[in-house]
Every structure is written in C-alpha cells, then in structure tokens.
Design a protein around this motif. Structure first.
Motif, PDB file in Angstrom:
ATOM      1  N   GLU A  36       0.830  -1.206   0.000  1.00 20.62           N
ATOM      2  CA  GLU A  36       0.000   0.000   0.000  1.00 20.62           C
ATOM      3  C   GLU A  36       0.871   1.264   0.000  1.00 20.62           C
ATOM      4  O   GLU A  36       0.600   2.220  -0.739  1.00 20.62           O
ATOM      5  N   VAL A  37       1.927   1.276   0.812  1.00 22.11           N
ATOM      6  CA  VAL A  37       2.793   2.468   0.847  1.00 22.11           C
ATOM      7  C   VAL A  37       3.555   2.619  -0.469  1.00 22.11           C
ATOM      8  O   VAL A  37       3.688   3.725  -1.001  1.00 22.11           O
ATOM      9  N   ALA A  38       4.013   1.501  -1.038  1.00 17.93           N
ATOM     10  CA  ALA A  38       4.696   1.571  -2.342  1.00 17.93           C
ATOM     11  C   ALA A  38       3.754   2.201  -3.370  1.00 17.93           C
ATOM     12  O   ALA A  38       4.158   3.061  -4.163  1.00 17.93           O
ATOM     13  N   ARG A  39       2.494   1.801  -3.331  1.00 19.25           N
ATOM     14  CA  ARG A  39       1.503   2.349  -4.271  1.00 19.25           C
ATOM     15  C   ARG A  39       1.314   3.856  -4.012  1.00 19.25           C
ATOM     16  O   ARG A  39       1.348   4.659  -4.949  1.00 19.25           O
ATOM     17  N   LEU A  40       1.155   4.224  -2.743  1.00 19.99           N
ATOM     18  CA  LEU A  40       0.894   5.637  -2.419  1.00 19.99           C
ATOM     19  C   LEU A  40       2.053   6.548  -2.824  1.00 19.99           C
ATOM     20  O   LEU A  40       1.827   7.671  -3.287  1.00 19.99           O
ATOM     21  N   VAL A  41       3.284   6.085  -2.624  1.00 21.68           N
ATOM     22  CA  VAL A  41       4.426   6.955  -2.933  1.00 21.68           C
ATOM     23  C   VAL A  41       4.942   6.720  -4.355  1.00 21.68           C
ATOM     24  O   VAL A  41       5.886   7.381  -4.788  1.00 21.68           O
ATOM     25  N   GLY A  42       4.341   5.763  -5.064  1.00 24.51           N
ATOM     26  CA  GLY A  42       4.678   5.558  -6.474  1.00 24.51           C
ATOM     27  C   GLY A  42       6.057   4.942  -6.698  1.00 24.51           C
ATOM     28  O   GLY A  42       6.751   5.302  -7.639  1.00 24.51           O
ATOM     29  N   LYS A  43       6.455   4.020  -5.790  1.00 23.76           N
ATOM     30  CA  LYS A  43       7.746   3.329  -5.962  1.00 23.76           C
ATOM     31  C   LYS A  43       7.501   1.833  -6.140  1.00 23.76           C
ATOM     32  O   LYS A  43       6.419   1.334  -5.845  1.00 23.76           O
ATOM     33  N   GLU A  44       8.542   1.109  -6.601  1.00 30.52           N
ATOM     34  CA  GLU A  44       8.350  -0.317  -6.895  1.00 30.52           C
ATOM     35  C   GLU A  44       8.108  -1.139  -5.639  1.00 30.52           C
ATOM     36  O   GLU A  44       7.338  -2.094  -5.667  1.00 30.52           O
ATOM     37  N   ALA A  45       8.796  -0.783  -4.550  1.00 31.55           N
ATOM     38  CA  ALA A  45       8.712  -1.626  -3.353  1.00 31.55           C
ATOM     39  C   ALA A  45       8.925  -0.788  -2.100  1.00 31.55           C
ATOM     40  O   ALA A  45       9.453   0.328  -2.161  1.00 31.55           O
ATOM     41  N   ALA A  47       9.218  11.955   6.620  1.00 29.78           N
ATOM     42  CA  ALA A  47       8.544  11.611   7.884  1.00 29.78           C
ATOM     43  C   ALA A  47       7.167  12.266   7.923  1.00 29.78           C
ATOM     44  O   ALA A  47       6.188  11.678   8.391  1.00 29.78           O
ATOM     45  N   ARG A  48       7.100  13.502   7.405  1.00 30.17           N
ATOM     46  CA  ARG A  48       5.818  14.222   7.342  1.00 30.17           C
ATOM     47  C   ARG A  48       5.405  14.498   5.892  1.00 30.17           C
ATOM     48  O   ARG A  48       4.876  15.548   5.576  1.00 30.17           O
ATOM     49  N   LEU A  49       5.632  13.510   5.040  1.00 27.77           N
ATOM     50  CA  LEU A  49       5.168  13.604   3.653  1.00 27.77           C
ATOM     51  C   LEU A  49       3.662  13.865   3.601  1.00 27.77           C
ATOM     52  O   LEU A  49       3.169  14.624   2.763  1.00 27.77           O
ATOM     53  N   GLU A  82      -0.511  14.983  -4.670  1.00 28.29           N
ATOM     54  CA  GLU A  82      -0.528  13.584  -4.246  1.00 28.29           C
ATOM     55  C   GLU A  82       0.848  13.202  -3.706  1.00 28.29           C
ATOM     56  O   GLU A  82       1.873  13.669  -4.239  1.00 28.29           O
ATOM     57  N   PRO A  83       0.901  12.309  -2.703  1.00 31.32           N
ATOM     58  CA  PRO A  83       2.206  11.830  -2.226  1.00 31.32           C
ATOM     59  C   PRO A  83       3.090  11.339  -3.370  1.00 31.32           C
ATOM     60  O   PRO A  83       4.279  11.642  -3.412  1.00 31.32           O
ATOM     61  N   ARG A  84       2.520  10.617  -4.335  1.00 30.40           N
ATOM     62  CA  ARG A  84       3.371  10.066  -5.409  1.00 30.40           C
ATOM     63  C   ARG A  84       3.957  11.180  -6.277  1.00 30.40           C
ATOM     64  O   ARG A  84       5.053  11.034  -6.807  1.00 30.40           O
ATOM     65  N   THR A  85       3.235  12.295  -6.392  1.00 30.75           N
ATOM     66  CA  THR A  85       3.772  13.430  -7.149  1.00 30.75           C
ATOM     67  C   THR A  85       4.951  14.048  -6.394  1.00 30.75           C
ATOM     68  O   THR A  85       5.994  14.355  -6.982  1.00 30.75           O
ATOM     69  N   LEU A  86       4.770  14.223  -5.084  1.00 33.91           N
ATOM     70  CA  LEU A  86       5.855  14.788  -4.273  1.00 33.91           C
ATOM     71  C   LEU A  86       7.079  13.876  -4.278  1.00 33.91           C
ATOM     72  O   LEU A  86       8.221  14.346  -4.171  1.00 33.91           O
TER      73      LEU A  86
END
Ligand SMILES: *Cc1c(COP(=O)(O)O)cnc(C)c1O
Length: 339
Positions: free
Chosen positions: A42-51, A169-171, A181-185
């Motif tokens: 779920e966090v990988a999805r939210l921040v847009g990373k592979e893992a 830490a405070r993304l 969006e977090p993934r944009t940041l």
C-alpha cells in the motif's frame, strides 16, 4: 495535560487498537506476515515506488537509505537543522562513514545552494555522494519544500549522478498542505522514507520505498541493524488503519496550528510570524525570559512544549489535540507571558 511537544505522542485510538488485535500475522523475517506485506504494498503504491520495507523507526529508514546509497568518506548534502543531521545520534557518520554538509539556510534549500557545496572531484576532497531533502522540514517549523525547487535539485542530482533521498517523515503533511498527491511529491526521488507514528497517529513504524533491487538490499541491512521483526503485522495493522482513517484529517492539524500561532502572536513577548506556519509545527521565540522557566511554568499549568534549539520553542498539533485544546493552551501561554 495538553501535550504539544511532538506529533509522536499520540496514542492509538479504540478503532486502531481493534485493527491491531484482529490483524492476521506471520513471521515477517520469513516474509510471511500478510499484514506487513499489505502495508508495504500500500505504501509503495501511495508513494509511487516499486517496493517498500517496513522498519521500526524513521531514523532506521533514513539510515538504511544512507547505507545503501552513500559512500565512506563521502559527503551527503542536507538542509540546515535536518533530522539526519541533528536528531539521529550521528548515525550517518557512525554507520555509513559519510559526513553531512549543509546546503542553504533555514531548512529548505535550492539547487543553487546544492551546487555551492558540491566538491570538485579530486583525491583530497570528500566525495559528494548523495542529497537528502526533508519535506516537511521539522526544524524550520514544518515548512514545505517548494516542489519547483525539488525538481531543480533532482535535475542537478541526476546530472551529477547523485542519489536523491526524501526524508518524508511528514510527507502526509506536505501533501495536505500543497494539495499534491504523495506520489507526485515523491516522483523526483530515488528513495523515500515515511513515518506512520507522526501525524498519522500509529504507535510505531516507518517505511523505506524505492526501486525493487534497492529495497531487497535494504531488507538485508535492516536485519543487520537488528530491525527484522517477527509478527509485526500487529504494528502494520495500525499503520494501514492510520492511512485509511487518519490521513484525510491532517489538514485539521494545520488549521489548528495556524490558529494557535495567531493567538500566540497576540503576545508581545512572542517572536512569531503566523503566516510562516504551513503545516502542524509552530516554532517561536520568547522575549525577555528564560525558555526553560517558561516551559516549566507552562507544564505546571497543563501545557507541554518542546525546545529545538537555543530559545526556540516548538509546539506541534496532532490527533490528540483538538481545536479547543489548542485554544486553551494558547490562552494559558499568553497569560503566562503577560505576567
Ligand atoms: C521523526 C522524524 C524522523 C524519524 O524519527 P524516529 O523517531 O526515528 O521515527 C525522521 N525525520 C524527520 C524529519 C522526523 O521528524
């Protein structure tokens, strides 16, 4: 007691405790905890990373990122007052053998500030080896790193072949404050650390996210540092619950912090510019009296505050501080300063 020392002081809510009690668990060192696996995905999805990798603390997430991407005798660019510079017990030097160099003043910095501290490639200079951005930036009062600056810094880092890490830490606060969006940041960064135990209100836990191969190495370093946990799904469940139920309310903390700052500004003894309060952290100075005595008086009256430097007081809003609590606290503090 109204505890404004930090957004880490929150206690799990009844709903969160229920989710923790009911979590499906397994041995995560064997990769068999379904709740940890779900949180990492779920966090990988939210921040847009592979893992992603679940670790006990934000410090460990940052230090594993440094371990995997910096080099011994190298220099890591950080902002003034950054967490990895001031609040991680010197771990960058102790664990990775790298030294920090400060870019800019006041926390957030620009690509020009980075350029100014990069070293020439010689045998006698330290090797510039990595860049760390902290968003939001705690020490400067929770300020948001402008995304246009982040993009320029990322361009420079790419040109120089330097890995770029986000201490997020405070993304979640940066996302709430900017509407991005977090993934944009996170998109300009190679690796990202996020905390579940700050504004989201979970009791424990952070994640390090990035490319799959790097996260696989990070998993090994986590074990080496003693951060491999077994039925950690109990903790991951709190994180999943927080992401689902507490993320949207972070904007409330920001409004409460701004109102608190405005009330504090009504005291002539307080050095503060409420317009600089962008998220959930309020930093202010006190004129004409000892900070320690002020904090002691405040504590006696039922308000706890933190100190983040000489004469610099920090108040942080969070899940366990209502609008009414913050108004009561600022009323008490302004009255104390008027005496
Ligand atoms: C809290 C924090 C961390 C991590 O702290 P831990 O207490 O180790 O979880 C990292 N960076 C920033 C900016 C923080 O505020």
């Amino acid at each position: 007691m109204i505890d404004l020392r930090s957004d880490t002081v929150t206690r799990p809510t009844a709903g969160m405790r229920r989710a923790m009690a009911e979590a499906e668990v397994g041995d995560d060192v064997y990769g068999e905890d379904p709740t940890v696996n779900a949180l990492e995905a779920e966090v990988a999805r939210l921040v847009g990373k592979e893992a992603s990798l679940f670790v006990p603390s934000g410090t460990m997430a940052n230090q594993i990122a440094l371990w995997c991407q910096s080099e011994r005798g190298g220099e890591v660019v950080v902002g003034e007052g950054s967490h990895s510079l001031l609040f991680e017990s010197g771990a960058m030097a102790a664990l990775s053998g790298a030294q920090p160099v400060v870019a800019g003043r006041g926390g957030p910095y620009t690509a020009a500030d980075v350029e100014a501290v990069l070293r020439p490639r010689t045998d006698y200079h330290p090797r510039s080896c990595m860049v760390v951005v902290e968003n939001t930036h705690n020490w400067s009062g929770g300020r948001v790193f402008p995304q246009s600056d982040v993009l320029e810094i990322a361009g420079l880092a790419r040109d120089r072949g330097l890995p770029l890490h986000l201490d997020g830490a405070r993304l979640w606060n940066a996302a709430a404050a900017t509407g991005l969006e977090p993934r944009t940041l996170c998109a300009p960064f190679d690796t990202v650390s996020v905390c579940l135990s700050k504004g989201l209100g979970a009791p424990v836990g952070s994640l390090l996210s990035g490319p799959r191969a790097l996260v696989a190495r990070a998993r090994r370093v986590r074990k080496m540092l003693g951060g491999g946990m077994r039925q950690a799904g109990i903790l991951a469940a709190a994180g999943l619950y927080a992401l689902e139920h507490h993320r949207a309310r972070i904007a409330v903390d920001h409004a409460v912090a701004r109102a608190f700052a405005e009330q504090m500004a009504s005291s002539p003894a307080v050095e503060i510019d409420p317009r600089r309060v962008e998220t959930n952290i309020v930093v202010f100075g006190i004129r004409g009296r000892s900070t320690d005595l002020f904090l002691e008086d405040a504590r006696r009256e039922g308000v706890r505050l933190g100190v983040i430097g000489p004469g610099r007081v920090r108040a942080v809003t969070h899940l366990d501080v209502s609008e009414g609590d913050a108004a009561e606290a600022s009323g008490i503090l302004v009255r104390l300063l008027g005496r």
